[in-house]
Design an enzyme around this catalytic site. Structure first.
Site, short mmCIF file in Angstrom:
data_model
loop_
_atom_site.label_atom_id
_atom_site.label_comp_id
_atom_site.label_asym_id
_atom_site.label_seq_id
_atom_site.Cartn_x
_atom_site.Cartn_y
_atom_site.Cartn_z
N HIS A 69 0.84 -1.20 0.00
CA HIS A 69 0.00 0.00 0.00
C HIS A 69 0.88 1.26 0.00
O HIS A 69 2.05 1.21 0.38
CB HIS A 69 -0.88 0.06 1.26
CG HIS A 69 -1.99 -0.93 1.29
ND1 HIS A 69 -2.21 -1.76 2.37
CD2 HIS A 69 -2.97 -1.23 0.39
CE1 HIS A 69 -3.26 -2.52 2.14
NE2 HIS A 69 -3.74 -2.23 0.94
N CYS A 74 -1.85 1.02 9.73
CA CYS A 74 -2.71 -0.03 9.18
C CYS A 74 -3.74 -0.51 10.20
O CYS A 74 -4.81 -0.98 9.82
CB CYS A 74 -1.86 -1.22 8.74
SG CYS A 74 -0.72 -0.85 7.37
#
Length: 285
Positions: free
Chosen positions: A183, A277
């Site tokens: 990501h 996250c």
């Protein structure tokens, strides 16, 4: 919902990655383990799988630090089929006063968004679904009216276009990241409006120069990227959580006047994510 819960219910509002964090959604890693390898980090740790007891203890410490710093921490229920559920950032993201529920690329994680929707309805919180393409919240970094979205294996152009259509007052900028990177927040994160942490090798030269023109950058090595050097979580202006193992990054942040709170997250990062996250901010001041 009790009267107290009604009074505390947040209005979703996130204009940055570094404003005072007031409300955040987490999920305990009760069933966390590497079952099917879906990123490079998991491949590395496959033979040294996650110690669930240690992961739960570390997550408890993480939540305590947040609460000790005035953050209202809310939790979605952990369900046995979903071993990645601790990473609540991926299943949703807040831009301004709009909360989006992600459209997950990997089948193993699609059930997590159903649980999130049910939980949001219980809390009386409104949201929008991303229905075009795929997108995960780890690819979304908010800087005021500018929104960076990483183009990765998990996030595509169709989703970026839908976000731009739904938020016409924002400048939504797609950034291509290296194929093996999970990501955007694994290689780029904002500390404040003039300071970013980034891993330069993840970007093409044009995007890298764009970042360097807009922000002073703390640039990290391949090893620091592997150990989630960018995946810090700001809880207030110039105050953030970081891994104790990232000593050089933490020292560079402190030289910039940032208060760095070091929290051990060694088990959680084995599956490819760290503090950012594991947090879905609903409201920042």
């Amino acid at each position: 919902m009790t009267k107290m819960q009604e009074e505390k219910k947040p209005q979703t509002k996130c204009q940055s990655e570094f404003g005072q964090l007031t409300h955040v959604v987490v999920c305990p890693p009760a069933y966390m383990e590497i079952r099917k390898v879906i990123n490079e980090t998991q491949k590395h740790y496959l033979n040294h799988n996650i110690d669930q007891h240690a992961a739960m203890e570390q997550h408890t410490d993480f939540v305590k630090v947040l609460r000790d710093n005035g953050v209202d921490v809310m939790s979605v229920p952990a369900k046995e089929p979903f071993n990645e559920q601790v990473y609540t950032r991926d299943i949703g993201f807040c831009i301004g006063d709009t909360l989006f529920v992600s459209n997950m690329e990997d089948d193993i994680r699609k059930g997590e968004t159903k649980i999130l929707r049910e939980w949001l309805k219980e809390q009386g919180l409104t949201y929008k679904d991303v229905t075009e393409g795929t997108i995960e919240g780890g690819d979304v970094v908010v800087d005021g009216q500018r929104v960076w979205i990483g183009l990765s294996k998990r996030t595509d152009e169709k989703a970026v276009q839908q976000i731009q259509q739904q938020l016409p007052d924002y400048e939504v900028i797609a950034v291509k990241i290296r194929e093996d990177i999970l990501h955007l927040d694994c290689v780029f994160n904002l500390v404040r409006d003039d300071l970013a942490i980034l891993y330069p090798d993840a970007f093409n030269e044009e995007d890298l120069e764009r970042f360097r023109k807009l922000y002073k950058t703390i640039e990290i090595s391949e090893e620091e990227q592997f150990y989630m050097g960018t995946n810090i979580l700001s809880i207030a202006p110039d105050k953030l959580l970081s891994l104790p193992s990232n000593k050089r990054v933490n020292e560079a942040l402190r030289k910039e006047g940032v208060t760095v709170i070091e929290v051990n997250f060694s088990e959680i990062i084995k599956s490819g994510g760290s503090f950012r996250c594991c947090s879905l901010p609903l409201q920042r001041q």
